[in-house]
Design a protein around this motif. Sequence first.
Motif, PDB file in Angstrom:
ATOM      1  N   PHE A 501     -35.999  11.092  38.505  1.00  0.00           N
ATOM      2  CA  PHE A 501     -34.784  11.467  37.771  1.00  0.00           C
ATOM      3  C   PHE A 501     -34.763  10.715  36.445  1.00  0.00           C
ATOM      4  CE2 PHE A 501     -33.877  11.928  42.276  1.00  0.00           C
ATOM      5  CZ  PHE A 501     -33.288  13.179  42.355  1.00  0.00           C
ATOM      6  N   PRO A 502     -35.675  11.079  35.529  1.00  0.00           N
ATOM      7  CA  PRO A 502     -35.869  10.268  34.325  1.00  0.00           C
ATOM      8  C   PRO A 502     -34.613  10.139  33.466  1.00  0.00           C
ATOM      9  CG  PRO A 502     -37.166  12.310  34.246  1.00  0.00           C
ATOM     10  CD  PRO A 502     -36.559  12.240  35.595  1.00  0.00           C
ATOM     11  N   SER A 503     -33.739  11.114  33.476  1.00  0.00           N
ATOM     12  CA  SER A 503     -32.598  11.039  32.560  1.00  0.00           C
ATOM     13  C   SER A 503     -31.343  10.482  33.237  1.00  0.00           C
ATOM     14  CB  SER A 503     -32.300  12.428  32.004  1.00  0.00           C
ATOM     15  OG  SER A 503     -31.924  13.271  33.081  1.00  0.00           O
ATOM     16  N   VAL A 504     -31.494  10.032  34.480  1.00  0.00           N
ATOM     17  CA  VAL A 504     -30.304   9.569  35.199  1.00  0.00           C
ATOM     18  C   VAL A 504     -30.288   8.043  35.274  1.00  0.00           C
ATOM     19  CG1 VAL A 504     -29.040   9.679  37.382  1.00  0.00           C
ATOM     20  CG2 VAL A 504     -30.358  11.667  36.600  1.00  0.00           C
ATOM     21  N   PRO A 505     -29.225   7.411  34.786  1.00  0.00           N
ATOM     22  CA  PRO A 505     -29.141   5.946  34.923  1.00  0.00           C
ATOM     23  C   PRO A 505     -29.041   5.548  36.399  1.00  0.00           C
ATOM     24  CG  PRO A 505     -27.301   6.823  33.608  1.00  0.00           C
ATOM     25  CD  PRO A 505     -28.046   7.990  34.145  1.00  0.00           C
ATOM     26  N   ILE A 506     -29.709   4.453  36.733  1.00  0.00           N
ATOM     27  CA  ILE A 506     -29.699   3.989  38.121  1.00  0.00           C
ATOM     28  C   ILE A 506     -29.109   2.583  38.168  1.00  0.00           C
ATOM     29  CG2 ILE A 506     -31.133   3.433  40.130  1.00  0.00           C
ATOM     30  CD1 ILE A 506     -33.121   5.481  39.192  1.00  0.00           C
ATOM     31  N   THR A 507     -28.229   2.337  39.101  1.00  0.00           N
ATOM     32  CA  THR A 507     -27.668   0.999  39.285  1.00  0.00           C
ATOM     33  C   THR A 507     -27.986   0.522  40.689  1.00  0.00           C
ATOM     34  OG1 THR A 507     -25.832   1.547  37.841  1.00  0.00           O
ATOM     35  CG2 THR A 507     -25.565  -0.391  39.232  1.00  0.00           C
ATOM     36  N   ARG A 508     -28.619  -0.637  40.773  1.00  0.00           N
ATOM     37  CA  ARG A 508     -28.917  -1.185  42.098  1.00  0.00           C
ATOM     38  C   ARG A 508     -27.995  -2.368  42.343  1.00  0.00           C
ATOM     39  NH1 ARG A 508     -33.026  -5.136  43.622  1.00  0.00           N
ATOM     40  NH2 ARG A 508     -33.990  -4.908  41.584  1.00  0.00           N
ATOM     41  N   ILE A 509     -27.292  -2.341  43.470  1.00  0.00           N
ATOM     42  CA  ILE A 509     -26.363  -3.419  43.794  1.00  0.00           C
ATOM     43  C   ILE A 509     -26.773  -4.069  45.103  1.00  0.00           C
ATOM     44  CG2 ILE A 509     -23.971  -3.967  44.373  1.00  0.00           C
ATOM     45  CD1 ILE A 509     -23.062  -1.945  42.356  1.00  0.00           C
ATOM     46  N   ASP A 510     -27.420  -5.225  45.011  1.00  0.00           N
ATOM     47  CA  ASP A 510     -27.741  -5.991  46.214  1.00  0.00           C
ATOM     48  C   ASP A 510     -27.675  -7.470  45.841  1.00  0.00           C
ATOM     49  OD1 ASP A 510     -30.134  -6.578  44.893  1.00  0.00           O
ATOM     50  OD2 ASP A 510     -31.257  -5.036  45.964  1.00  0.00           O
ATOM     51  N   LEU A 529     -17.204   4.111  34.559  1.00  0.00           N
ATOM     52  CA  LEU A 529     -17.171   4.945  33.363  1.00  0.00           C
ATOM     53  C   LEU A 529     -17.489   6.399  33.669  1.00  0.00           C
ATOM     54  CD1 LEU A 529     -18.796   2.606  30.698  1.00  0.00           C
ATOM     55  CD2 LEU A 529     -16.380   3.174  31.028  1.00  0.00           C
ATOM     56  N   GLY A 530     -18.169   6.648  34.803  1.00  0.00           N
ATOM     57  CA  GLY A 530     -18.428   8.023  35.207  1.00  0.00           C
ATOM     58  C   GLY A 530     -19.725   8.560  34.648  1.00  0.00           C
ATOM     59  N   GLY A 531     -19.903   9.882  34.728  1.00  0.00           N
ATOM     60  CA  GLY A 531     -21.142  10.507  34.307  1.00  0.00           C
ATOM     61  C   GLY A 531     -22.159  10.421  35.417  1.00  0.00           C
ATOM     62  N   LYS A 532     -23.230  11.207  35.317  1.00  0.00           N
ATOM     63  CA  LYS A 532     -24.216  11.212  36.382  1.00  0.00           C
ATOM     64  C   LYS A 532     -24.868   9.852  36.521  1.00  0.00           C
ATOM     65  CE  LYS A 532     -26.647  14.453  34.242  1.00  0.00           C
ATOM     66  NZ  LYS A 532     -27.720  15.358  33.802  1.00  0.00           N
ATOM     67  N   ARG A 533     -25.112   9.470  37.741  1.00  0.00           N
ATOM     68  CA  ARG A 533     -25.652   8.139  37.980  1.00  0.00           C
ATOM     69  C   ARG A 533     -26.064   8.038  39.442  1.00  0.00           C
ATOM     70  NH1 ARG A 533     -25.353   3.087  35.563  1.00  0.00           N
ATOM     71  NH2 ARG A 533     -24.094   3.851  33.866  1.00  0.00           N
ATOM     72  N   ILE A 534     -27.139   7.286  39.687  1.00  0.00           N
ATOM     73  CA  ILE A 534     -27.535   7.016  41.068  1.00  0.00           C
ATOM     74  C   ILE A 534     -27.227   5.556  41.373  1.00  0.00           C
ATOM     75  CG2 ILE A 534     -29.451   6.931  42.711  1.00  0.00           C
ATOM     76  CD1 ILE A 534     -30.852   9.068  41.015  1.00  0.00           C
ATOM     77  N   LEU A 535     -26.530   5.328  42.478  1.00  0.00           N
ATOM     78  CA  LEU A 535     -26.253   3.963  42.920  1.00  0.00           C
ATOM     79  C   LEU A 535     -27.095   3.683  44.140  1.00  0.00           C
ATOM     80  CD1 LEU A 535     -22.371   4.215  42.978  1.00  0.00           C
ATOM     81  CD2 LEU A 535     -23.758   3.165  41.254  1.00  0.00           C
ATOM     82  N   ILE A 536     -27.800   2.548  44.105  1.00  0.00           N
ATOM     83  CA  ILE A 536     -28.583   2.146  45.264  1.00  0.00           C
ATOM     84  C   ILE A 536     -27.994   0.840  45.742  1.00  0.00           C
ATOM     85  CG2 ILE A 536     -30.842   1.341  46.022  1.00  0.00           C
ATOM     86  CD1 ILE A 536     -32.036   2.965  43.753  1.00  0.00           C
ATOM     87  N   GLY A 537     -27.839   0.682  47.044  1.00  0.00           N
ATOM     88  CA  GLY A 537     -27.288  -0.601  47.456  1.00  0.00           C
ATOM     89  C   GLY A 537     -27.460  -0.912  48.917  1.00  0.00           C
ATOM     90  N   THR A 538     -27.248  -2.195  49.213  1.00  0.00           N
ATOM     91  CA  THR A 538     -27.204  -2.648  50.596  1.00  0.00           C
ATOM     92  C   THR A 538     -25.743  -2.614  51.029  1.00  0.00           C
ATOM     93  OG1 THR A 538     -26.934  -4.901  49.847  1.00  0.00           O
ATOM     94  CG2 THR A 538     -29.171  -4.183  50.275  1.00  0.00           C
ATOM     95  N   GLN A 539     -25.427  -3.259  52.148  1.00  0.00           N
ATOM     96  CA  GLN A 539     -24.056  -3.160  52.639  1.00  0.00           C
ATOM     97  C   GLN A 539     -23.023  -3.736  51.678  1.00  0.00           C
ATOM     98  OE1 GLN A 539     -24.312  -5.136  56.316  1.00  0.00           O
ATOM     99  NE2 GLN A 539     -24.339  -7.193  55.463  1.00  0.00           N
ATOM    100  N   MET A 540     -23.483  -4.506  50.698  1.00  0.00           N
ATOM    101  CA  MET A 540     -22.560  -4.984  49.667  1.00  0.00           C
ATOM    102  C   MET A 540     -21.771  -3.837  49.055  1.00  0.00           C
ATOM    103  SD  MET A 540     -24.375  -7.698  47.215  1.00  0.00           S
ATOM    104  CE  MET A 540     -22.875  -7.972  46.305  1.00  0.00           C
TER     105      MET A 540
END
Length: 731
Positions: A501-510, A529-540
């Motif tokens: 997903f080259p054009s999608v910002p990714i946020t990892r929260i661990d 802020l919204g907009g398309k985005r992938i969030l990756i995370g652990t139980q946090m």
Amino acid sequence: MSFVNVTLQVPFARIFSYLLPDNATPTIGGRVRVPFGQRQAIGIVTAIHNHSDVALDKLRPISDVLDSQSLFSDSLWRILHWAIGYYHYPAGAVLFHALPVLLRQGKPATIAPLWQWFATEQGLSTLPKNLKRAPKQQQALASLLRGPVYRHQVSELQLANTALQALRAKGLCDLRLRTADTHDWRPEFRVNDKRQRLNTEQAAAVGAIRNEDNRFAAWLLAGVTGSGKTEVYLTVLENILTKGQQALVLVPEISLMPQTIARFRERFNAPVEVLHSGLNDNERLAVWMKARRGECAIVIGTRSALFTPFARLGIIVIDEEHDSSYKQHEGWRYHARDLAVFRAREEKIPIVLGTATPALETIYNVQKKKYRQLTLDKRASSDKPTGQKLLDIKGLALTNGLSTPLLDKMRIHLQADNQVMLFLNRRGFAPALLCHECGWIAECQRCDHYYTLHQYQRQLRCHYCDSQRPLPYQCLQCGSTQLVTFGLGTEQLEAALTPLFPSVPITRIDRDTTARKGALENYLNQVQLGGKRILIGTQMLAKGHHFPNVTLVSLLDVDGAIFSGDFRAAERFAQLYTQVAGRAGRADKQGEVLLQTCHPEHPLLQTLLHRGYMEFARQTLQERHQAGLPPFTSHIVFRADDHDNHQAGLFLEQLRQLLDDSPLRDNALWLIGPIPALAPKRSGRFRWQLLLFHPSRLQLQRLVTASLPLVSTLLQSRKVKWSLDVDPLDN
Ligand code: ADP
Ligand code: ZN
Ligand code: ZN
């Protein structure tokens, strides 16, 4: 001749006696300075009397009286003494634990001046809008123009320290030490009018709690995520504060709930104090003192805030009561929820336990009519239910843990400019690194546990003992350079998604990405802020956040969670799933939850998906009942560890014998062990445990109380480190 009994900060259960000089007037619950060995120590007086069992010539006089008044209210004093017996933990350790650090050190119980930001002359004549290229500074100056801000409240007010520093560099504001203002908030108390109109369920809950808000009552507020529990707390608090009483609000983690804290501040024209980890010792003591003098209306804090003294406590609220962070995991292993219920009973006030996923213990207490349940079934803000589905991945090829149907779904949601949340409870790049040629696996020698590969830092890290070593280029056994990773962690997931997903910002929260102070808040702001985005995370990620733009949530590794050796694993998974699922589609958007599993027919998953958490809990409680497990039995675990794997098991074997030989041992006692702990080795220590279950809490407590004094007579007791855990949550 008078004598005092004193507890000191020592890790063993012993009371020390001292002589009382004629002119000294200590008080029970107050501190004294006493000679202890070659040094002076701070003690808390537990008794004053006219006779002593110790020979007079062995006694030394106290050196100094530090407090003329007890530091503990009567109710706190009773609660702590009850806890000393219940958790079998040394009195000194418990009583000192309940005090702020400065008081433990013998500093006076007064409020020292605190650092405060204020607008300078120049700042006062500057219009914030002149700073429009720096919105954070603009916001900070606007806030200072409304009034000075104590340093410790900067983060709670969601102001940026960097912005304040920048304003200071421009001469617009500065720091000064200020004595805390100590006015009575009650005459000016007002409720802000911007409150929501409660729906029927909320109104019913508020009505029930209000009806009995002048006596002890324990309420379970079972409300799905977004059903408006916080709104119920706020409305209930209105009444309490109007009466001039104070409120204690416990939350699992402060840094995760800036919006919730802001809602408390905005609603009431009354001082709200927040006990967070950014406070220094002076600031912490100031909050403690203000609460005790009745000068603040609300205290919000984590587990240990439970010990805050209040002049007029009127209610306790425990948000996310199921959260395991309420249980202290080392030292004095108390459970803040259980102690809070005890405190509410002692103080004759109501307590509200709010959650979407009540702990099985709590549901059991409702069944036994100890607590009463109030239910919020509807989401307050949106009525769109989330779609929940099991994705059968048996036989499917996975790309970095992701199945094709899941990837397709992600594309659809992202194309609609929504956010996708992927949940994987394993941080790092991969949970193992092994040699393709000879099968060698990189392992922490101190824990006999696979190293996790952290690609970004080029390190191997042990998640048990936190030790780390540089990434090897070669196999340590055969020298081959063919090292391959095994398994999937959040770091790898992030790396794999970037090209997909080259054009999608990714946020990892661990834990790795949020270790830096303020990092989590930054991420959360970006996500808001919204907009398309992938969030990756652990139980946090599952804790208390509001993600209005997330419409697709997926749990990637369900099977690892449901097949586990721990009898609480199913409960924890169900809570996690329900909490995570509650994050999807919170605003007006349709949400969807997908679970990847090879066992879609698993009854646990079926019940959870089709009948919900409460039905799952009901079934699981039945299973626990049949198996004789908590909450139907009381549970105590003895743990011991050693460095050679001989002593700990032996010690627990002797302990088991001691319990078996006790006249208080009856047939209802169920003893398991000694057995190795679930993580049998950590930091070079071998860990063993002995589990005790008994249908009667009282009988079990009696047996343990009677046996503990004999433990020190066991041959092995000095060769191992041992501890006991009452109502343990992990094995
Ligand atoms: P919870 O604490 O159960 O997750 P909140 O109290 O945070 O729920 O409420 C979720 C959202 O719904 C919030 O944005 C809140 O402002 C809104 N809300 C709560 N109660 C009402 C209500 N009675 N009418 C309209 N909106 C409400
Ligand atoms: Zn090799
Ligand atoms: Zn290790």
